[in-house]
Enzyme design. Structure first.
Site, PDB file in Angstrom:
ATOM      1  N   ARG A   1      54.710  49.184  77.820  1.00 29.30           N
ATOM      2  CA  ARG A   1      54.209  49.486  79.168  1.00 29.30           C
ATOM      3  C   ARG A   1      55.320  50.091  80.007  1.00 29.30           C
ATOM      4  O   ARG A   1      55.119  51.011  80.772  1.00 29.30           O
ATOM      5  CB  ARG A   1      53.685  48.215  79.833  1.00 29.30           C
ATOM      6  CG  ARG A   1      52.218  47.920  79.575  1.00 29.30           C
ATOM      7  CD  ARG A   1      51.856  47.854  78.092  1.00 29.30           C
ATOM      8  NE  ARG A   1      50.472  47.490  77.883  1.00 29.30           N
ATOM      9  CZ  ARG A   1      50.042  46.232  77.781  1.00 29.30           C
ATOM     10  NH1 ARG A   1      50.904  45.231  77.796  1.00 29.30           N
ATOM     11  NH2 ARG A   1      48.768  45.985  77.621  1.00 29.30           N
TER      12      ARG A   1
ATOM     13  N   PHE B   1      55.501  35.256  81.188  1.00 34.62           N
ATOM     14  CA  PHE B   1      56.528  35.450  82.218  1.00 34.62           C
ATOM     15  C   PHE B   1      56.249  36.681  83.085  1.00 34.62           C
ATOM     16  O   PHE B   1      57.034  37.003  83.964  1.00 34.62           O
ATOM     17  CB  PHE B   1      57.921  35.528  81.572  1.00 34.62           C
ATOM     18  CG  PHE B   1      58.460  34.195  81.110  1.00 34.62           C
ATOM     19  CD1 PHE B   1      57.675  33.050  81.139  1.00 34.62           C
ATOM     20  CD2 PHE B   1      59.771  34.073  80.654  1.00 34.62           C
ATOM     21  CE1 PHE B   1      58.168  31.819  80.724  1.00 34.62           C
ATOM     22  CE2 PHE B   1      60.280  32.852  80.237  1.00 34.62           C
ATOM     23  CZ  PHE B   1      59.473  31.724  80.263  1.00 34.62           C
TER      24      PHE B   1
ATOM     25  N   HIS C   1      44.614  48.776  71.644  1.00 27.77           N
ATOM     26  CA  HIS C   1      45.892  48.835  72.374  1.00 27.77           C
ATOM     27  C   HIS C   1      46.820  49.885  71.777  1.00 27.77           C
ATOM     28  O   HIS C   1      48.023  49.662  71.631  1.00 27.77           O
ATOM     29  CB  HIS C   1      46.593  47.468  72.350  1.00 27.77           C
ATOM     30  CG  HIS C   1      46.137  46.546  73.439  1.00 27.77           C
ATOM     31  ND1 HIS C   1      46.375  46.779  74.773  1.00 27.77           N
ATOM     32  CD2 HIS C   1      45.450  45.371  73.388  1.00 27.77           C
ATOM     33  CE1 HIS C   1      45.870  45.796  75.504  1.00 27.77           C
ATOM     34  NE2 HIS C   1      45.280  44.933  74.692  1.00 27.77           N
TER      35      HIS C   1
ATOM     36  N   TRP D   1      55.203  40.655  79.406  1.00 25.49           N
ATOM     37  CA  TRP D   1      54.443  41.908  79.450  1.00 25.49           C
ATOM     38  C   TRP D   1      54.974  42.707  80.625  1.00 25.49           C
ATOM     39  O   TRP D   1      55.379  42.121  81.640  1.00 25.49           O
ATOM     40  CB  TRP D   1      52.953  41.597  79.623  1.00 25.49           C
ATOM     41  CG  TRP D   1      52.425  40.744  78.525  1.00 25.49           C
ATOM     42  CD1 TRP D   1      52.232  39.396  78.565  1.00 25.49           C
ATOM     43  CD2 TRP D   1      52.078  41.160  77.202  1.00 25.49           C
ATOM     44  NE1 TRP D   1      51.770  38.955  77.345  1.00 25.49           N
ATOM     45  CE2 TRP D   1      51.665  40.019  76.498  1.00 25.49           C
ATOM     46  CE3 TRP D   1      52.065  42.389  76.551  1.00 25.49           C
ATOM     47  CZ2 TRP D   1      51.254  40.072  75.169  1.00 25.49           C
ATOM     48  CZ3 TRP D   1      51.655  42.441  75.235  1.00 25.49           C
ATOM     49  CH2 TRP D   1      51.250  41.301  74.558  1.00 25.49           C
TER      50      TRP D   1
ATOM     51  N   ASP E   1      51.742  49.890  72.542  1.00 24.76           N
ATOM     52  CA  ASP E   1      50.565  49.569  73.342  1.00 24.76           C
ATOM     53  C   ASP E   1      50.008  50.897  73.829  1.00 24.76           C
ATOM     54  O   ASP E   1      50.612  51.941  73.584  1.00 24.76           O
ATOM     55  CB  ASP E   1      50.885  48.599  74.492  1.00 24.76           C
ATOM     56  CG  ASP E   1      49.713  47.653  74.717  1.00 24.76           C
ATOM     57  OD1 ASP E   1      48.611  48.151  75.022  1.00 24.76           O
ATOM     58  OD2 ASP E   1      49.892  46.421  74.572  1.00 24.76           O
TER      59      ASP E   1
ATOM     60  N   ASP F   1      44.596  42.187  69.308  1.00 27.22           N
ATOM     61  CA  ASP F   1      43.928  41.667  70.506  1.00 27.22           C
ATOM     62  C   ASP F   1      43.059  42.707  71.206  1.00 27.22           C
ATOM     63  O   ASP F   1      43.280  43.905  71.081  1.00 27.22           O
ATOM     64  CB  ASP F   1      44.965  41.127  71.504  1.00 27.22           C
ATOM     65  CG  ASP F   1      45.974  42.196  71.923  1.00 27.22           C
ATOM     66  OD1 ASP F   1      46.465  42.911  71.030  1.00 27.22           O
ATOM     67  OD2 ASP F   1      46.251  42.318  73.125  1.00 27.22           O
ATOM     68  N   GLU F   2      42.099  42.188  71.917  1.00 26.92           N
ATOM     69  CA  GLU F   2      41.343  42.910  72.941  1.00 26.92           C
ATOM     70  C   GLU F   2      40.724  44.239  72.501  1.00 26.92           C
ATOM     71  O   GLU F   2      40.756  45.210  73.238  1.00 26.92           O
ATOM     72  CB  GLU F   2      42.229  43.122  74.175  1.00 26.92           C
ATOM     73  CG  GLU F   2      42.679  41.810  74.783  1.00 26.92           C
ATOM     74  CD  GLU F   2      43.529  41.961  76.034  1.00 26.92           C
ATOM     75  OE1 GLU F   2      43.346  41.145  76.958  1.00 26.92           O
ATOM     76  OE2 GLU F   2      44.380  42.857  76.109  1.00 26.92           O
TER      77      GLU F   2
HETATM   78  C1  TNX Z   1      46.862  40.257  77.817  1.00 28.70           C
HETATM   79  S1  TNX Z   1      48.281  38.801  75.542  1.00 28.70           S
HETATM   80  C2  TNX Z   1      47.341  41.092  76.824  1.00 28.70           C
HETATM   81  C3  TNX Z   1      48.350  42.105  77.178  1.00 28.70           C
HETATM   82  C4  TNX Z   1      48.612  42.159  78.647  1.00 28.70           C
HETATM   83  C5  TNX Z   1      48.697  40.753  79.206  1.00 28.70           C
HETATM   84  C6  TNX Z   1      49.019  40.692  80.666  1.00 28.70           C
HETATM   85  C7  TNX Z   1      47.628  39.897  74.807  1.00 28.70           C
HETATM   86  C8  TNX Z   1      47.610  39.721  73.387  1.00 28.70           C
HETATM   87  N1  TNX Z   1      47.084  40.934  75.482  1.00 28.70           N
HETATM   88  O1  TNX Z   1      47.953  43.353  76.690  1.00 28.70           O
HETATM   89  O2  TNX Z   1      49.792  42.836  78.849  1.00 28.70           O
HETATM   90  O3  TNX Z   1      47.467  40.104  78.991  1.00 28.70           O
HETATM   91  O4  TNX Z   1      49.352  39.387  81.043  1.00 28.70           O
END
Ligand code: TNX
Length: 781
Positions: free
Chosen positions: A176, A437, A280, A486, A205, A344-345
């Site tokens: 980021r 953090f 991501h 992050w 990312d 993730d995500e």
């Molecule tokens: C969730 S933790 C995310 C990150 C973001 C973060 C911000 C995770 C595996 N994915 O992509 O930066 O929250 O707190």
């Protein structure tokens, strides 16, 4: 006369040299500051002094550890202890003795006046022991210039130590916001001081690809750079436009990484690389769109991106070849057993539409796209396992069935970790609360903008990687814990240090020290002295734990406010003023809630030994003409942000930058229209309406605030309209007062209309969706 003086000088010199040889010190308990606290410490009554006569006696294999400390003496002490391979254990020596009985990272340290004996079984154990010696030494040992007049002594002491967990991690997001190699090298040194042994680098990312891959040069040529919109809120940034130059970013060459890996290895730190997939990773799709479902084109996002729908195509075999090629280069570089693949995500709407993905679901007899993600991860795991490595991923890799050998990093609370451990998988616990953090460490008004959430150092200290609900069997699978930084809102090294330190010290103790040995009182005392070491090391840490926070309670009948002041590290006295002046140690000392009956500004700070410890808290308390008067809302408040109910806008308590602090009322896509009944005709001179903007949260200031007055509640006369000049995409959380003054009228009813812009502005990533307005107070004076 001259002769006499010379004689005296000679006498003094002799005296000094005799006493300096024999000089010893008895250390007091509170002078021994060790973080993380070792398992067993017995303090002696004398000391050992390092000098140029000190010899380190250690096996070649462990020499780099001794060299690191010697290098410090060379700079800070201006003398160079020697190092010998083997030899007699003479006086004034530090002897490394192998003890195969000890566990990998364990050590014992026994310091007498004449000798230090270090026992360990492995490099890691000796390294940890030397970090303890480093911490026992005066903090000037960290100096990068000669520190004069320092006694380089440590107490005679017996320590036996062994970490509670073998995974004591810290994750740095370098995607980021790119962090230069120089910072990563210092970070490795800082982490090693705390006996952290894993540095997880989030190298990929959406917003940037940070690792050179020789076979796919466009990953860094294209993927490492984005258009510079750093002046705008992370979540409200425009996309790259055709022809626009991408100039913001950076990456590590493979040589850079080799240097980082070796530097870390010498400091008992394994670097774990993370290559995000299947989501991501818009940056890599911007470079190689053929590995997405739609084929693109894509640009590297300049800021926040949500939801993440453009992901690697799981139906295309070429995607796997591409990823395997990348992982092959990654594994050749990084000796780490664990290879992090993110996971993730991923929003799988493209997979649902994509013919190739649909075919894969059919041919592999999968139920849905969740199982397709599981297929994806399992296929990658096979490849990683075939190279003798272990796959680790975020807890989403549980969805649709976990890959057979995978280790899970649990971030959405403990849940995923517990589930995986119960299935017999290893886990690393890194629950958002308290391990993130990028979340706030102090009151939002006193902190730079952060991601949200609240993880102050005391909460980090309480962290236990083993959740209380876990069975003993499941607990065995907990490798340890990790904190994650992050960097969406962390633009560079200085800010990264601010977010990381001193919270890392609390994390270090939480993952090293046995539960029974943890003690917040000891830690919160020790950390103060430890910060002096940070000062010398050049760590720009946060002092948030020394800041003062105010809690306000309104007594409705008496229309008075009770303000209580606290600070996280507890012990330091708080001094405050109520006359607008800056508090000093001579200002009144806070001891009980301060009762306010009229508008007041409180300023407060903590002090120790004549020094101000944190920032000055400045807070205005407005008891005004509308305080606790009836308010009628003409347009319903959002049920999500009702504040404290009907009186929120007239309770005299201002909202903070935390829009969920209970002092804000909010409306989505709608105006606010309220009528305040002052209950009698009152002379009104000034009306202030407080509003908040946080573009990243789709909260914008009202475009204007209109104020009207009436004496009968029927006929209203417009008093005026107030506008503002804050840019809608402005960074950060902005509290803006809309002020109308010189009214000079007798008024009974006030009507306030705050005009919502309706939809998020164009260019904002929420363009077209409802915009929020947030209001905290209508102040009538
Ligand atoms: C969730 S933790 C995310 C990150 C973001 C973060 C911000 C995770 C595996 N994915 O992509 O930066 O929250 O707190």
């Amino acid at each position: 006369m001259q002769k006499k003086t010379a004689g005296l000088i000679l006498f003094l010199a002799v005296l000094l040299s005799v006493t300096s040889c024999q000089k010893h010190k008895q250390f007091k308990e509170d002078e021994v500051i060790l973080i993380p606290q070792p398992q067993k410490v017995e303090l002696g009554t004398s000391s050992f002094t390092f000098s140029k006569k000190t010899t380190f006696i250690c096996d070649k294999e462990f020499a780099p550890i001794a060299q690191q400390l010697i290098a410090k003496f060379k700079v800070a002490g201006n003398f160079t202890p020697t190092i010998k391979n083997t030899g007699e254990t003479t006086k004034n020596s530090v002897v490394f003795q192998l003890n195969k009985q000890l566990q990998n990272e364990a050590y014992t340290l026994s310091v007498s006046e004449e000798q230090i004996i270090v026992e360990a079984a492995k490099y890691a154990g000796f390294f940890n022991a030397v970090q303890t010696i480093r911490q026992l030494l005066p903090e000037q040992i960290e100096s990068t210039t000669y520190a004069k007049n320092v006694d380089w002594w440590i107490p005679t002491i017996q320590i036996s130590d062994n970490p509670r967990f073998k995974w004591r991690g810290f994750m740095q997001d370098v995607s980021r916001h790119f962090m230069p190699k120089k910072y990563i090298l210092s970070l490795i040194d800082y982490l090693s001081l705390h006996k952290i042994n894993k540095l997880h680098l989030h190298l990929v990312d959406d917003q940037g690809w940070r690792i050179e891959i020789k076979k796919y040069p466009k990953l860094t040529e294209v993927g490492a750079w984005r258009v510079d919109h750093e002046d705008k809120a992370w979540d409200g940034r425009p996309k790259q436009k055709p022809g626009e130059k991408a100039t913001y970013g950076g990456f590590y060459t493979q040589d850079d990484l080799k240097e980082m890996i070796a530097y870390a290895q010498a400091r008992n730190i394994t670097i774990i690389p993370e290559i995000e997939m299947p989501a991501h990773t818009t940056c890599s799709l911007a470079a190689y769109p053929e590995y997405s479902c739609s084929g693109g084109p894509f640009t590297v996002p300049t800021g926040g991106l949500w939801p993440i729908t453009d992901i690697y195509c799981a139906g295309n075999d070429a995607t796997f070849t591409f990823l395997e090629d990348i992982l092959t280069e990654v594994m050749a570089l990084f000796p780490s057993q664990y290879i992090h693949i993110g996971g993730d995500e991923a929003t799988k709407t493209e997979w649902e539409k994509c013919p190739k993905c649909r075919k894969r679901v059919r041919t592999e007899k999968l139920k849905n796209v969740e199982e397709l993600q599981s297929y994806f991860i399992k296929r990658i795991e096979k490849f990683i396992n075939s190279k003798g490595r272990t796959l680790i991923g975020w807890d989403e890799i549980l969805e649709g069935g976990l890959a057979p050998q995978a280790t899970v990093m649990s971030w959405r609370g403990y849940k995923g970790g517990i589930e995986a451990a119960e299935q017999g998988h290893d886990v690393v616990m890194t629950p958002g609360s308290p391990c993130y953090f990028d979340h706030y460490q102090g009151a939002m008004d006193q902190e730079p903008e952060a991601w949200g959430g609240f993880n102050p150092i005391s909460k980090v200290y309480q962290f236990d990687p083993v959740h209380k609900s876990m069975s003993a069997e499941a607990a065995k699978h907990v490798l340890g814990g990790q904190a994650n930084l992050w960097t969406e809102k962390v633009p560079g090294p200085k800010h990264a240090m601010y977010m990381s330190f001193p919270r890392i010290a609390a994390l270090a103790e939480a993952v090293w020290t046995e539960k029974a040995n943890k003690d917040w009182n000891r830690f919160s005392t020790n950390i103060r002295k430890f910060l002096q070491r940070y000062d010398i090391m050049g760590i720009s840490y946060a002092r948030s734990a020394f800041n003062v926070t105010a809690k306000t309670k309104l007594n409705i009948e008496k229309k008075q406010l009770a303000v209580s002041l606290t600070s996280e590290l507890g012990d330091d006295p708080i001094h405050y003023t109520v006359d607008g002046s800056t508090p000093t140690e001579q200002s009144p000392r806070y001891s009980a809630p301060i009762i306010l009956k009229k508008p007041t500004t409180i300023k407060a700070a903590t002090f120790a030994n004549g020094k101000q410890m944190g920032k000055v808290l400045t807070q205005n308390f407005n008891i005004h003409k509308a305080t606790v008067k009836p308010v009628e809302q003409k347009i319903a408040v959002s049920p999500k942000y009702k504040g404290q109910g009907a009186l929120t806008l007239v309770n005299s308590i201002r909202g903070s930058k935390n829009l969920a602090d209970g002092e804000w009322q909010a409306w989505s896509g709608k105006n606010m229209e309220a009528i305040v009944d002052l209950q009698h005709k009152l002379k009104v001179n000034k009306v202030t309406v407080g509003a908040l903007q946080s573009a990243g949260s789709w909260v914008f200031l009202p475009t204007k605030v209109t104020i009207m007055a009436s004496t009968d509640g029927m006929l209203y006369q417009k008093l005026g309209t107030v506008k503002h000049d804050v840019a809608p995409l402005a960074k950060g959380i902005i509290i803006n007062d809309f002020v109308l003054d010189q009214i000079n009228k007798e008024i009974r009813y006030l009507k306030v209309i705050a005009h919502n812009m309706g939809k998020c502005p164009k260019d904002h990533n929420g363009a077209g969706s409802d915009a929020w307005i947030f209001l905290d107070e209508i102040i009538v004076e």
